[in-house]
Design a protein around this motif. Structure first.
Motif, PDB file in Angstrom:
ATOM      1  N   GLU A  50     -26.151  32.726-103.504  1.00 15.17           N
ATOM      2  CA  GLU A  50     -26.516  33.797-103.914  1.00 15.17           C
ATOM      3  C   GLU A  50     -25.384  34.387-102.951  1.00 15.17           C
ATOM      4  O   GLU A  50     -24.257  34.554-103.966  1.00 15.17           O
ATOM      5  N   PHE A  51     -25.214  33.545-101.620  1.00 10.95           N
ATOM      6  CA  PHE A  51     -24.039  34.558-100.557  1.00 10.95           C
ATOM      7  C   PHE A  51     -22.934  33.392-101.111  1.00 10.95           C
ATOM      8  O   PHE A  51     -21.959  34.320-101.718  1.00 10.95           O
ATOM      9  N   VAL A  54     -20.963  35.468-104.417  1.00  6.41           N
ATOM     10  CA  VAL A  54     -21.060  36.275-104.524  1.00  6.41           C
ATOM     11  C   VAL A  54     -19.442  36.385-103.129  1.00  6.41           C
ATOM     12  O   VAL A  54     -18.248  37.233-103.679  1.00  6.41           O
ATOM     13  N   ILE A  57     -17.166  35.199-105.553  1.00  2.00           N
ATOM     14  CA  ILE A  57     -16.705  36.496-106.208  1.00  2.00           C
ATOM     15  C   ILE A  57     -15.556  37.730-105.574  1.00  2.00           C
ATOM     16  O   ILE A  57     -14.665  37.819-106.190  1.00  2.00           O
ATOM     17  N   ILE A  58     -15.906  37.750-104.326  1.00  2.00           N
ATOM     18  CA  ILE A  58     -15.403  38.955-103.619  1.00  2.00           C
ATOM     19  C   ILE A  58     -13.892  38.198-103.402  1.00  2.00           C
ATOM     20  O   ILE A  58     -12.490  39.245-103.440  1.00  2.00           O
ATOM     21  N   TYR A  60     -11.953  35.407-103.867  1.00  2.87           N
ATOM     22  CA  TYR A  60     -11.039  33.985-105.299  1.00  2.87           C
ATOM     23  C   TYR A  60     -11.558  35.771-106.700  1.00  2.87           C
ATOM     24  O   TYR A  60      -9.848  35.542-106.291  1.00  2.87           O
ATOM     25  N   ALA A  61     -11.805  36.281-107.181  1.00  3.38           N
ATOM     26  CA  ALA A  61     -11.654  37.086-107.622  1.00  3.38           C
ATOM     27  C   ALA A  61     -11.359  38.402-107.662  1.00  3.38           C
ATOM     28  O   ALA A  61     -10.496  39.239-108.201  1.00  3.38           O
ATOM     29  N   GLY A 127     -34.317  32.649 -96.102  1.00  2.00           N
ATOM     30  CA  GLY A 127     -33.382  33.399 -96.602  1.00  2.00           C
ATOM     31  C   GLY A 127     -31.879  32.646 -96.862  1.00  2.00           C
ATOM     32  O   GLY A 127     -31.155  31.905 -95.984  1.00  2.00           O
ATOM     33  N   ASN A 128     -31.229  32.669 -97.736  1.00  2.00           N
ATOM     34  CA  ASN A 128     -29.644  31.997 -98.044  1.00  2.00           C
ATOM     35  C   ASN A 128     -28.901  32.673 -96.984  1.00  2.00           C
ATOM     36  O   ASN A 128     -27.992  31.863 -96.215  1.00  2.00           O
TER      37      ASN A 128
ATOM     38  N   ASN B 121     -31.158  39.779-102.410  1.00  5.05           N
ATOM     39  CA  ASN B 121     -30.983  39.713-100.270  1.00  5.05           C
ATOM     40  C   ASN B 121     -30.080  40.292 -99.889  1.00  5.05           C
ATOM     41  O   ASN B 121     -28.928  40.271 -98.796  1.00  5.05           O
ATOM     42  N   ILE B 122     -28.551  39.941-100.888  1.00  6.62           N
ATOM     43  CA  ILE B 122     -27.426  40.180 -99.899  1.00  6.62           C
ATOM     44  C   ILE B 122     -26.518  41.833-101.190  1.00  6.62           C
ATOM     45  O   ILE B 122     -25.411  41.401-101.666  1.00  6.62           O
ATOM     46  N   SER B 132     -15.129  45.122-106.583  1.00  5.45           N
ATOM     47  CA  SER B 132     -13.348  44.622-106.668  1.00  5.45           C
ATOM     48  C   SER B 132     -13.204  44.197-107.797  1.00  5.45           C
ATOM     49  O   SER B 132     -12.073  43.549-108.841  1.00  5.45           O
ATOM     50  N   TYR B 136      -9.482  44.857-111.575  1.00  2.00           N
ATOM     51  CA  TYR B 136      -9.008  44.838-113.096  1.00  2.00           C
ATOM     52  C   TYR B 136      -8.789  45.629-114.230  1.00  2.00           C
ATOM     53  O   TYR B 136      -7.856  45.471-114.760  1.00  2.00           O
TER      54      TYR B 136
END
Lengths: 175, 348
Positions: A50-51, A54, A57-58, A60-61, A127-128, B121-122, B132, B136
């Motif tokens: 998941e890390f 996300v 996304i933060i 690159y996108a 946790g990852n 967890n994130i 973010s 767009y």
């Protein structure tokens, strides 16, 4: 459940990737790239990363692609458009050949690569993001620091390139 | 069966949160006009209903029946897509916010947490990621309108969001160091036991708090950082060509984003659902709702702050905005990380 999601994310990633290089309007290409990044992030989630998903996304996108769009919107692309996509047939042949080659390699390998210590069970246990943090600051500290120095160099380079010479410097050159 | 119960409970929680957010958006449209009016010695909307409290309904009906105009020469696909891209990320972020204590109930053999939709967890990174994506909508809407004012608004939004998103990300790292977790539920739980345990006071995250609040005002494109829509320079910026429900979508996205950053601010810095005193005054189940009430109070405090800032400060010039973001906010946020890290290391 997981195979269905995998099929969805994988197929949409492929379609979005193709659209990114084949659409005519560059801003549409940017949107296709956004869809691609989002669905690759979905694949990361399926891998219990998941890390990474996300952060993808933060960074690159959320940052890089926005800057691309920033530039694309300022370009007047009406004139450039017609120079793209002249030789579709050649590209498709090339891509097709590469795909066949890749498929052959994949099928011959029977999908059985060596498996590292980061199995799903091992990652779930601590946790990852914790797992990534501990690895990054222990086993992979040197590569991490090297990347940091590289990025610092890139920042300095960008400032040097972007800095317009002040009028005093220009007059000095002319003399 | 278990899956079904779990899915049903989740859908019910999502429905409650979505309806609450939409109602809050409606309240905010009126509250903003009323608060601004009172601060300027005016009365604000007074005609629709007693003291104008039915104004949001009238506004909603008006926007719903307005003509939907797509300008000639606009990019039809992106013009329609932009409001949706704006609205969805604004709502998705609410999935990870803890609205009340992290308690568990057994329902037909399935464990259900009534005040938390999802504890990933994130959590905080998830919120930042979708914030973010929301940018767009603004950028594409500005470009697709085929209008110079819209395009300028969109470009300003792109530059502003990138600059201030960075500051939001860095401002919260102090809190993350203190909590040792990225999950909003864990961060809220660690601040239990009175206001002196809150990250703002007990964790001394004052710099982080100030940077976060200022940067989130900038990220939601609110005054004094509303350069993307700057009425006096760009007509209405990226929203110039939008009308009817598409305009309403952008409008709702802006207010939903305000609510979201207020929720995040109260969880990160003001203890989330924890009361300023240890424990709860009311016993049992009522105590849980006391927590929810405190959370609501904190969120509304931040929302009021948004209006207050709007009524007080004039709009920044564009170069001032950039200089402020990169040369004041960024070094402050970085200094906060370094100081917090050193203090935490020494004390542990």
């Amino acid at each position: 459940m997981v195979p269905i999601f995998f099929a969805y994310f994988a197929l949409v990633s492929i379609v979005a990737g193709l659209l990114t290089v084949s659409l005519r309007n560059p801003v549409h290409c940017g949107i296709a790239l956004l869809a691609l990044l989002g669905h690759v992030a979905g694949l990361f989630v399926l891998l219990h990363a998941e890390f990474v998903a996300v952060v993808q996304i933060i960074i690159y996108a959320g940052a890089i692609l926005i800057l691309y769009l920033f530039v694309l919107m300022l370009l007047n692309l009406k004139t450039e458009e017609r120079y793209f996509h002249r030789r579709h047939a050649w590209y498709i042949t090339g891509v097709g050949a590469l795909t066949v080659e890749l498929l052959m390699v994949l099928l011959a390998s029977r999908f059985s690569g060596a498996k590292g210590p980061a199995t799903v069970a091992a990652v779930e246990e601590i946790g990852n993001s914790t797992a990534i943090g501990i690895l990054m600051f222990s086993d992979y500290l040197l590569p991490f620091e090297i990347v940091g120095v590289f990025l610092l160099g890139a920042i300095v380079g960008a400032i040097v390139l972007a800095k317009t010479p002040s009028p005093a410097d220009l007059s000095g050159d002319e003399r | 069966m278990d899956m079904l119960v779990f899915a049903g409970a989740s859908v019910a929680k999502i429905a409650v949160v979505m309806v609450t957010v939409l109602i809050t958006v409606a309240i905010l449209t009126l509250a903003e006009r009323k608060v601004l009016s009172w601060m300027q010695d005016r009365m604000g909307p007074m005609e629709v209903g007693p003291y104008g409290i039915l104004q949001p309904i009238a506004d909603g009906i008006k926007l719903f029946f307005k003509e939907d105009i797509i300008p000639a020469g606009a990019n039809w696909v992106l013009f329609s897509l932009a409001p949706i891209i704006s609205l969805i990320p604004a709502f998705i972020g609410f999935a990870v916010v803890p609205y009340g204590p992290n308690i568990e109930y057994e329902l037909y053999g399935v464990t259900i947490k009534p005040f938390i939709i999802s504890d990933i967890n994130i959590g905080i990174l998830y919120v930042l990621a979708f914030a973010s994506i929301g940018a767009y909508g603004v950028i594409l809407g500005g470009w697709a309108s085929n209008n110079k004012y819209s395009l300028l608004g969109g470009l300003r939004a792109a530059a502003q969001v990138i600059s201030y998103e960075l500051n939001v990300g860095l401002a919260i790292i102090g809190v993350l160091i203190l909590a040792g977790s990225l999950s909003l539920v864990t961060i809220a739980e660690k601040q239990a036991g009175g206001f002196w345990h809150w990250n703002l006071i007990g964790g001394l995250q004052i710099i982080g708090f100030v940077v976060y609040v200022i940067s989130s005002v900038a990220e939601t494109n609110r005054l004094p950082f509303d350069l993307p829509e700057a009425d006096s320079e760009l007509v209405a910026g990226w929203m110039t060509e939008y009308s009817g429900m598409r305009f309403a979508f952008f409008f709702m996205a802006e207010y939903a984003n305000m609510i979201l950053v207020s929720c995040i601010a109260s969880v990160l810095f003001l203890g989330g659902y924890h009361a300023p005193y240890p424990g709860t005054l009311l016993p049992g189940i009522l105590g849980y709702f006391e927590g929810v009430a405190w959370f609501t109070v904190k969120v509304y405090f931040f929302l009021f702050l948004f209006f207050w800032i709007r009524a007080t400060l004039p709009r920044l010039r564009y170069d001032q905005l950039m200089r402020f973001g990169w040369k004041v906010m960024l070094p402050l946020a970085l200094a906060n990380i370094v100081i917090t890290a050193i203090v935490v290391y020494v004390l542990r």
